[in-house]
Structure formats: C-alpha cells, structure tokens
Design an enzyme around this catalytic site. Sequence first.
Site, PDB file in Angstrom:
ATOM      1  N   TRP A  92      -6.095   1.653  -6.990  1.00 41.89           N
ATOM      2  CA  TRP A  92      -6.233   2.874  -7.389  1.00 41.89           C
ATOM      3  C   TRP A  92      -6.978   3.857  -6.438  1.00 41.89           C
ATOM      4  O   TRP A  92      -8.035   3.532  -6.357  1.00 41.89           O
ATOM      5  CB  TRP A  92      -6.780   2.936  -9.025  1.00 41.89           C
ATOM      6  CG  TRP A  92      -6.938   4.495  -9.391  1.00 41.89           C
ATOM      7  CD1 TRP A  92      -7.704   5.384  -8.880  1.00 41.89           C
ATOM      8  CD2 TRP A  92      -6.315   4.615 -10.560  1.00 41.89           C
ATOM      9  NE1 TRP A  92      -7.516   6.411  -9.812  1.00 41.89           N
ATOM     10  CE2 TRP A  92      -6.860   6.037 -10.973  1.00 41.89           C
ATOM     11  CE3 TRP A  92      -5.529   4.107 -11.633  1.00 41.89           C
ATOM     12  CZ2 TRP A  92      -6.304   6.947 -11.838  1.00 41.89           C
ATOM     13  CZ3 TRP A  92      -5.253   4.916 -12.717  1.00 41.89           C
ATOM     14  CH2 TRP A  92      -5.768   6.114 -13.098  1.00 41.89           C
ATOM     15  N   ASP A  93      -6.328   4.558  -5.567  1.00 41.19           N
ATOM     16  CA  ASP A  93      -6.861   5.427  -4.690  1.00 41.19           C
ATOM     17  C   ASP A  93      -6.989   6.878  -4.764  1.00 41.19           C
ATOM     18  O   ASP A  93      -6.580   7.206  -5.791  1.00 41.19           O
ATOM     19  CB  ASP A  93      -5.912   5.293  -3.299  1.00 41.19           C
ATOM     20  CG  ASP A  93      -6.644   5.453  -1.944  1.00 41.19           C
ATOM     21  OD1 ASP A  93      -7.787   5.713  -2.069  1.00 41.19           O
ATOM     22  OD2 ASP A  93      -5.911   5.219  -1.000  1.00 41.19           O
ATOM     23  N   MET A  94      -7.964   7.406  -4.268  1.00 42.97           N
ATOM     24  CA  MET A  94      -8.405   8.890  -4.585  1.00 42.97           C
ATOM     25  C   MET A  94      -8.982   9.355  -2.994  1.00 42.97           C
ATOM     26  O   MET A  94      -9.870   9.068  -2.838  1.00 42.97           O
ATOM     27  CB  MET A  94      -9.345   9.003  -5.547  1.00 42.97           C
ATOM     28  CG  MET A  94      -9.768  10.234  -6.036  1.00 42.97           C
ATOM     29  SD  MET A  94     -11.026  11.195  -5.057  1.00 42.97           S
ATOM     30  CE  MET A  94     -11.366  12.553  -6.174  1.00 42.97           C
ATOM     31  N   ASN A  95      -8.209  10.201  -2.462  1.00 44.45           N
ATOM     32  CA  ASN A  95      -8.358  10.412  -1.080  1.00 44.45           C
ATOM     33  C   ASN A  95      -8.942  12.015  -0.735  1.00 44.45           C
ATOM     34  O   ASN A  95      -8.825  12.133   0.376  1.00 44.45           O
ATOM     35  CB  ASN A  95      -7.067  10.087  -0.192  1.00 44.45           C
ATOM     36  CG  ASN A  95      -6.958   8.849   0.059  1.00 44.45           C
ATOM     37  OD1 ASN A  95      -7.996   7.992   0.625  1.00 44.45           O
ATOM     38  ND2 ASN A  95      -5.961   8.118  -0.527  1.00 44.45           N
ATOM     39  N   ASP A 109       0.750  -1.349   0.002  1.00 43.99           N
ATOM     40  CA  ASP A 109       0.019   0.079  -0.068  1.00 43.99           C
ATOM     41  C   ASP A 109       0.826   1.404  -0.115  1.00 43.99           C
ATOM     42  O   ASP A 109       2.198   1.361  -0.319  1.00 43.99           O
ATOM     43  CB  ASP A 109      -1.025  -0.162   1.297  1.00 43.99           C
ATOM     44  CG  ASP A 109      -2.119   0.583   1.007  1.00 43.99           C
ATOM     45  OD1 ASP A 109      -2.420   1.696   0.871  1.00 43.99           O
ATOM     46  OD2 ASP A 109      -3.348  -0.057   0.903  1.00 43.99           O
ATOM     47  N   ASP A 110       0.340   2.526   0.336  1.00 45.34           N
ATOM     48  CA  ASP A 110       0.756   3.638   0.307  1.00 45.34           C
ATOM     49  C   ASP A 110       2.220   3.753   0.982  1.00 45.34           C
ATOM     50  O   ASP A 110       2.460   2.863   2.242  1.00 45.34           O
ATOM     51  CB  ASP A 110      -0.073   4.717   1.217  1.00 45.34           C
ATOM     52  CG  ASP A 110       0.306   5.879   0.925  1.00 45.34           C
ATOM     53  OD1 ASP A 110       1.282   6.514   0.301  1.00 45.34           O
ATOM     54  OD2 ASP A 110      -0.630   6.945   1.519  1.00 45.34           O
ATOM     55  N   ARG A 126      -5.811  16.318   3.633  1.00 46.76           N
ATOM     56  CA  ARG A 126      -4.908  15.138   3.837  1.00 46.76           C
ATOM     57  C   ARG A 126      -3.495  15.776   2.954  1.00 46.76           C
ATOM     58  O   ARG A 126      -3.115  15.064   2.550  1.00 46.76           O
ATOM     59  CB  ARG A 126      -5.101  13.864   3.179  1.00 46.76           C
ATOM     60  CG  ARG A 126      -4.925  12.518   3.769  1.00 46.76           C
ATOM     61  CD  ARG A 126      -4.905  11.355   3.086  1.00 46.76           C
ATOM     62  NE  ARG A 126      -4.593  10.275   3.851  1.00 46.76           N
ATOM     63  CZ  ARG A 126      -4.049   9.147   3.462  1.00 46.76           C
ATOM     64  NH1 ARG A 126      -3.784   9.021   2.193  1.00 46.76           N
ATOM     65  NH2 ARG A 126      -3.557   8.250   4.069  1.00 46.76           N
ATOM     66  N   ASP A 146     -13.061   2.406   4.389  1.00 46.32           N
ATOM     67  CA  ASP A 146     -11.786   2.270   5.116  1.00 46.32           C
ATOM     68  C   ASP A 146     -12.056   1.624   6.746  1.00 46.32           C
ATOM     69  O   ASP A 146     -11.206   1.614   7.589  1.00 46.32           O
ATOM     70  CB  ASP A 146     -11.231   3.883   5.392  1.00 46.32           C
ATOM     71  CG  ASP A 146     -10.119   3.871   4.175  1.00 46.32           C
ATOM     72  OD1 ASP A 146      -9.702   2.918   3.635  1.00 46.32           O
ATOM     73  OD2 ASP A 146      -9.775   5.001   4.171  1.00 46.32           O
ATOM     74  N   CYS A 201     -10.477   2.658  -5.137  1.00 43.84           N
ATOM     75  CA  CYS A 201     -10.524   2.879  -4.038  1.00 43.84           C
ATOM     76  C   CYS A 201     -10.659   4.776  -3.546  1.00 43.84           C
ATOM     77  O   CYS A 201      -9.985   5.275  -4.716  1.00 43.84           O
ATOM     78  CB  CYS A 201      -9.232   2.678  -2.997  1.00 43.84           C
ATOM     79  SG  CYS A 201      -9.184   2.841  -1.453  1.00 43.84           S
TER      80      CYS A 201
HETATM   81  C1  DGJ Z   1      -7.074   5.156   1.985  1.00 42.97           C
HETATM   82  C2  DGJ Z   1      -7.389   3.850   1.748  1.00 42.97           C
HETATM   83  O1  DGJ Z   1      -8.731   3.779   1.742  1.00 42.97           O
HETATM   84  C3  DGJ Z   1      -6.585   3.184   2.616  1.00 42.97           C
HETATM   85  O2  DGJ Z   1      -6.970   1.543   2.428  1.00 42.97           O
HETATM   86  C4  DGJ Z   1      -5.184   3.206   2.211  1.00 42.97           C
HETATM   87  O3  DGJ Z   1      -4.736   2.789   0.809  1.00 42.97           O
HETATM   88  C5  DGJ Z   1      -4.854   4.613   2.378  1.00 42.97           C
HETATM   89  N1  DGJ Z   1      -5.541   5.586   1.690  1.00 42.97           N
HETATM   90  C6  DGJ Z   1      -3.466   4.966   2.030  1.00 42.97           C
HETATM   91  O4  DGJ Z   1      -3.063   6.250   2.005  1.00 42.97           O
END
Ligand code: DGJ
Length: 728
Positions: free
Chosen positions: A471-474, A360-361, A437, A542, A520
């Site tokens: 593939w995340d997007m936060n 992961d990250d 973030r 999460d 994600c």
């Molecule tokens: C948010 C994701 O939902 C988590 O599972 C993890 O990948 C973090 N980001 C990592 O920054």
Amino acid sequence: MAEILREGNIFHLRNDSISYVLCGMPGGVVAQLYFGARLERVNAANLLRHAGVPADGSFDVQESMLDRLPQEYPAFGLGDMRQGAVAVVAPDGSWAVDLRLTGAELPGEKPALAGLPATRGEGSAALRLRLRDAHTGLEAELDYAIYDDCPAVARSARLINGGDAPLTVERAYSLCLDLPDSDWELVTLAGAWARERDICRRPLVRGFQGVSTRHGASSHQTSPFMALVRRNTTEFSGEAVGAALVYSGNFVAAAEVGQFDTTRLLLGVNDDGFSWLLESGEAFQTPEAVLVYSGEGLGGMSRGFHRLWERHLLPARWVGRPRPVLLNSWEAAYFDFDADKLAAIAGAAAEAGAALFVMDDGWFGRRNDDSTSLGDWQCNTGKLPGGLSALGERVRAMGLQFGIWMEPEMISPDSDLYRAHPDWCLHIPGREGITARHQFVLDVGRGDVQEFMYEAVSRTLRESGAAYLKWDMNRNFTNIGSAALPASRQKETAHRYILGLYAVLDRLTRDFPDVLIEGCAGGGGRFDAGMLAYVPQFWCSDDTDALCRLRIQYGTTLVFPPSTMGCHVSAVPNHQTGRTVPLETRFAVALGGSFGYELDPRALTEAERAELRRQVAFADSTQSLRLYGAFYRLLSPFEGDDTAWMSVSADLSEAIFTFVRAQARPNAMPPLVRLRGLDPARRYEVCQTGEVYGGDELMRVGLCCPLAPQGTGDGCSVLYTLKAVNEA
Ligand code: DGJ
C-alpha cells in the site's frame, strides 16, 4: 503487574519497572508529579514544594502558581506562560481553557479510541480522569493505561462540548509531560526521501525546540517520536524517556524549557492548519501517545517500544509469524513489463526459494510511467492478458504466493476517475492544483472516497487472489481543502483524511485478515505507530543501497522493531547511489528486517543465483530470531565507519550478530565487538566458526570479527549465529 494506587487525590500508576504519579490539586487543577523508575511510596509534598506549592498544601490558581506547576493537560491564557496542550475558542472569541478535575474512574479495561488506532489493553490497568471548564462547558476525559509487561504508559484525551454553544478546538495535544529539570538532551529523527530517520541528538536549551510535520503524513522528514536522555546516557546505560504518537498525519513533538529550567514535553496532532468544530454534545478524540522509560540507555528505550508495539499494537495475527521471503518487481522491471517477463522473474525467484512474488506499480489503466492512471484500478490487459487472476494463477503454479502494489489514496489528473470526480481530490476551489509525481491526493476524509478505495482494493485482492498488498502513498499534501466540508470545517480536512484512511484500513484488514499488507510512502514516508496498527511491516526506504540502509535501519530501530522494516537485497550498481556493495553485505543488511529481493535474478551469474538459494534458506531459518528477538544496537553508523547489531532469542539460547565496515581500512586490527543480552553463565558456539566462548567473555571481552582479506573494498561484513551449548 500493572496497578493504579489511589490515595486521596494522588494517583500512582505503576508496574514492576516504572511509576507515573499525578495529583488533583485543591481547586481541581491536575498536577503531574513523576514519571520514571518505579517508586515504592510517594510523598507528594516534596515534589509539590519544588513546584512552589506552600508546605501547608494551600494552592491558589489566582496567585499565578500555574506557571510553576507541572500539569497533566495545561492550557495557555490563565497564568501558565508555557505552551499549552489544549486551546478551544468559545462563542465569545476567547480561547483560554481551565480544566478542573470533576471525577476519576478505573475502567475495568483500557477503553478503545473511537476511530483511531491505539495500543490494546490486555494486561494493563487503566485510569480515566474527568475534567471540566466552567466557562465554556468544555469537558475532557484524560485516559491513561499502564501495562504489566512494558515500561510504558499510554495517554489520550477526549474533548466533549458539554455546553450549549459551538466550540472550536484549535489545539488538542495527546500528551503533556512536565519534568522538574532541564538537564536533558533531545533525541529526534530527521530525514528526507531516500534518507529517512537519521538520529539527531542535541542538548536542551531554554525555549522551544522539537520537530513537526505539515506534510499530511508523518513524513520522511521526521517521525512522531522524541526522547529525552541525560547527558551521560548512552546506548547502553542512563535514563531515557521516549514518547511516540500512534498517528500518521501532521504532528508536533516539542520540548519547552521554561524560566525555572523545568522541561515541558508536548506531543500531538499539529495545530498548524488544524481546527475542529465541536457542536454541543460532540466529541473530539486525540490520538494516543505513549511514554516509555528506560534506565538502560537508548537501547533499553527501544526494546521497551519494540515490546509495546509487538504485544499491544501490531496486528496480532502477524506477530511472531514468519514473513514470506519475497521478490518485488520494482527495481527489477519498473514499469517495463508484461506477463511473460513477470512470470520469468517470478520463476527465477521461485528457483531461489522465495515464497512470494510482488508485482509493483504499472499493472493498471494506461500506466507505463508515473504520469497517469492512479484511480483507474482496472488491469491493463494489454500488458497482462487474462488479467490479474491469470497472472496470480501463473505465479501460484510456481509455488509462490502472489502480491500486488496499489496506491489507493491517489488520483492522476489524467485518469477516468478524475474526469468523473474532479472534486474527489484535496483542492481549494479557484486555486490551481499542485501536482507532485503528476498526481493529486484523494480527499480520503470523504465517505464516498473511502467507499471507492475499499471497493478498488477489495476487488483487486479478490481478482488477483493476492496474499500480500503493498500500500503505497507517494506525495505530500498541498491545496488542503475538501469539497465535502463547509468553510467552518476546512481545517479539519487533514485530520479527517487520516481518520478516513484508518477506517478503510480497518475494514480491509477485518475483511482480508490473511492478506499481509506492507505499508509504503515513497519508502518510509509514513513509518509510524498509527500505520503499524494495521500493517505489520513498512517499506523502510526507497534507498536500497546497503550502506545507506545501515543508517536508515539503525535509526528506525530506535522506535520500531526489526519485523516492521521491509528490507530487500537490490542489484549493483545500486539504482539510487551507483555504489557496488558485495552481495554478502547487501544480504547481511537486508536480514535486518522483513527480508526480500528487489532485483531480477536472471541478471545474476550462476554462482550468485546459487548464493541466493543459500541466502533464502538462511533468511528463513533465522526468521524468528531476527524479527522477534530482543534487539541490541552495538555500533552506530552515525558515529563511525562500523555498524553492528544483534538479536537474542527470548530464552537467551540463540543470537544473530551482524557487523559491517562501510569503508575499508588498511593496516587495521580485526574489529572486536562486545556483544549484549546473552546469558553470562552460558557458553555459546559461533556456528560459522565452531568456536565456543562464554557469554560473559563475549559481552566483556568481545567477539573478534575477522573481515575478508584486505583489499576487498568497502562494505565488508561479518554475519554470525550463536547457539548456547551444554559443553562444560
Ligand atoms: C514508491 C515506492 O517506495 C517504490 O518501492 C515503488 O513501489 C514506487 N513507489 C512505485 O511507483
């Protein structure tokens, strides 16, 4: 079998289970007559009379009949006082639109939507209506498709500037459905980060109601979906009309009950913060909206959606295929890792029988926390000497596939990318950027940004040899503006972003067809049909607490099938809630979707590690049943302490059943749960107990679920597999 029957100006779309009827009125307004269970014959006079059209069929727009008439693609401003589906500003500043039918075609096959994901049309019948507004020259193509194998109709609209002067589209919804009464309840999904997709149900009232997002993504807070259900509709019986948008950005899903107690359902791109300049000859394509009808309650509606997505939307190569049991490093290590630590965790995962290890990250730039480096997609060789390829090789040498995390749509202010391209993020010149973030959002509508994203992801996949990409997007959008667009087009930014995202995903999935991509967005913040056209599964939330997951996963299945939900067993006490739930229940709940782990197996006891080996073997052997069987919700976590669900194989010979009691209840009889979807004439063995029952008995009497001895605490569960037996 899907067919489109045409009698004069009446178009009847139907298959074995549903009908959708519309009609070109004298003068060309397109009226909507029916959506529901299949009709053999249609006499439109009945419905038209209900809508106030005189018995002789004469129809006069001038006499303000529009406010009563059910319509396919109405606009506000020329007599219909309800919310419209389309609004376009003409050079004279007016925004009324009056679209009249000019032609109808039956395209041989369902046309694809330029730049947007949509359901595939194999086994469908398609209809295209052409309309025109004489005042502005605006033209519209309304596309419809009905499928052989699903109780569903797809709709979309394409607006074309057929005039000489520029037009500005201020609203272009995908769907309007006018229903003749308001005796409905509205079902929507609502949530927040780590609490996605609660089911909300409320009676319709006169006026305007619904859900919408301005987050830039379909969001944690709601979903591009709504359903209307009758007051007496349950999970198992009664009418339900579901509508979902194949789109991942800002949307509106609304119902308006008008003065005559009719109901107008609207679904489309949110017009708040949106407009689109159409030069002469240019076109704007709306996303696709799908309607599903069920006479078998919400459960039937969900199975209708599941089948539609599985057969017509999800990437075909992943449907029906087993998904690798994975271990993801996030909750096992967060940012605190190096190659040896990851290899040790991966080794423990391999020992448990997992097939895939996901890093992961934290592997790139100077990323040791979330404050930096998004955009600098170069491996941190301090942490991972030898780079991605060395780690990938090391993991593969253990017999595992290697997977990797990226957040390609983001940019940290503290990154080389930002220092080189400060104008690549969404921003409004002169306004201070708002971080979330510690990051900004890339302006994904830009071609150069899309190229950068494609290059970064494809290079990472090649270097690492990854078989899986998370593939995340936060974060959500703020400061929505694009340096690449003129002032007149700034309100196109958010939609152009989604088009850009789809373009990158389309290219990547074509070039790397064997890479399994899990979507994600801080968990389930963009879990929608648009994304699922490219990524066959999405990290559901999460929140990995098994009891919280009961609600999250249950709500998600209202629209999406189990195979699309990423569900992992995590450590206890749970990192989000501090709660301790028995391992067997964490397992039973995670089996509700694409299964994996989110923990460090080295921290488990020897007995627990042995249990993991049994779990992985069970998860593997039940894959196709769990992920692709017909899904039945049995007991709702929104209505009590008990949750139950089951999946049944297509030939009804196998089923898997899960029951979870969230709160221990003293002095209680063991639960008796009525099963669904089995063959009443067959007998089934409960494999874990060896007992045999008739399908009819299991569905009419129920299956008794003895829970672990009293005093075991909260979160007890029962997990049974059933197999049809030939025994007399
Ligand atoms: C948010 C994701 O939902 C988590 O599972 C993890 O990948 C973090 N980001 C990592 O920054």
